[in-house]
Design an enzyme around this catalytic site. Structure first.
Site, PDB file in Angstrom:
ATOM      1  N   ARG A   1      -9.487  -0.923   1.339  1.00 54.02           N
ATOM      2  CA  ARG A   1     -10.873  -1.657   1.947  1.00 54.02           C
ATOM      3  C   ARG A   1      -9.937  -2.827   1.048  1.00 54.02           C
ATOM      4  O   ARG A   1      -8.904  -2.702   0.729  1.00 54.02           O
ATOM      5  CB  ARG A   1     -11.840  -1.531   1.157  1.00 54.02           C
ATOM      6  CG  ARG A   1     -12.761  -2.129   1.139  1.00 54.02           C
ATOM      7  CD  ARG A   1     -14.044  -2.340   0.294  1.00 54.02           C
ATOM      8  NE  ARG A   1     -13.180  -2.429  -1.507  1.00 54.02           N
ATOM      9  CZ  ARG A   1     -13.857  -2.360  -2.401  1.00 54.02           C
ATOM     10  NH1 ARG A   1     -15.748  -2.175  -2.234  1.00 54.02           N
ATOM     11  NH2 ARG A   1     -13.905  -2.785  -3.608  1.00 54.02           N
TER      12      ARG A   1
ATOM     13  N   CYS B   1     -10.767  -6.556  -0.590  1.00 48.01           N
ATOM     14  CA  CYS B   1     -11.980  -7.232  -0.560  1.00 48.01           C
ATOM     15  C   CYS B   1     -11.077  -8.453  -2.001  1.00 48.01           C
ATOM     16  O   CYS B   1     -10.872  -8.628  -2.160  1.00 48.01           O
ATOM     17  CB  CYS B   1     -12.735  -6.890  -1.904  1.00 48.01           C
ATOM     18  SG  CYS B   1     -14.511  -7.410  -2.252  1.00 48.01           S
TER      19      CYS B   1
END
Length: 126
Positions: free
Chosen positions: A104, A106
């Protein structure tokens, strides 16, 4: 290798000239960023946790419409308009995924479409 547009009545329609999700061959799915619009009402919650939940619910609907599961998600990108919401988004995000968690990124951004506070996209591989 063929590409197939994936749609779901349980996710909002694209708000621009792009596909909400695209299946590539039999084993890959790319899901465009999902903002927290309720596909039935067109409304968006104001609370960041509720926004994260709706964005992930929309994402999950497209993942499943493509014949994949959340366990097939290998990469997500989360866009938030306030880095101080990072922990709240993480709390909700963790309820949609199990270990091994997808990779991921962000990123805090200035603005998102429709004044959303969060947008989440993903890549799935079978």
């Amino acid at each position: 290798m063929s590409n197939t547009v994936v749609r779901s009545d349980n996710a909002p329609k694209a708000i621009g000239p792009y596909s909400s999700a695209m299946q590539v061959g039999a084993n890959m799915l790319f899901v465009s960023g999902q903002i927290p619009v309720n596909p039935q009402t067109g409304d968006m919650p104001s609370d960041i946790k509720e926004q994260a939940k709706q964005s992930l619910t929309n994402l999950k609907a497209l993942v499943e419409a493509g014949g994949f599961t959340m366990a097939d998600v290998v990469k997500t990108t989360v866009f938030i308009t306030d880095i101080n919401d990072f922990a709240a988004v993480n709390e909700v995000y963790a309820t949609f995924f199990a270990e091994p968690f997808p990779t991921r990124s962000c990123v805090a951004v200035k603005e998102l479409p429709k004044a959303a506070k969060v947008e989440i996209e993903c890549i799935c591989v079978k």
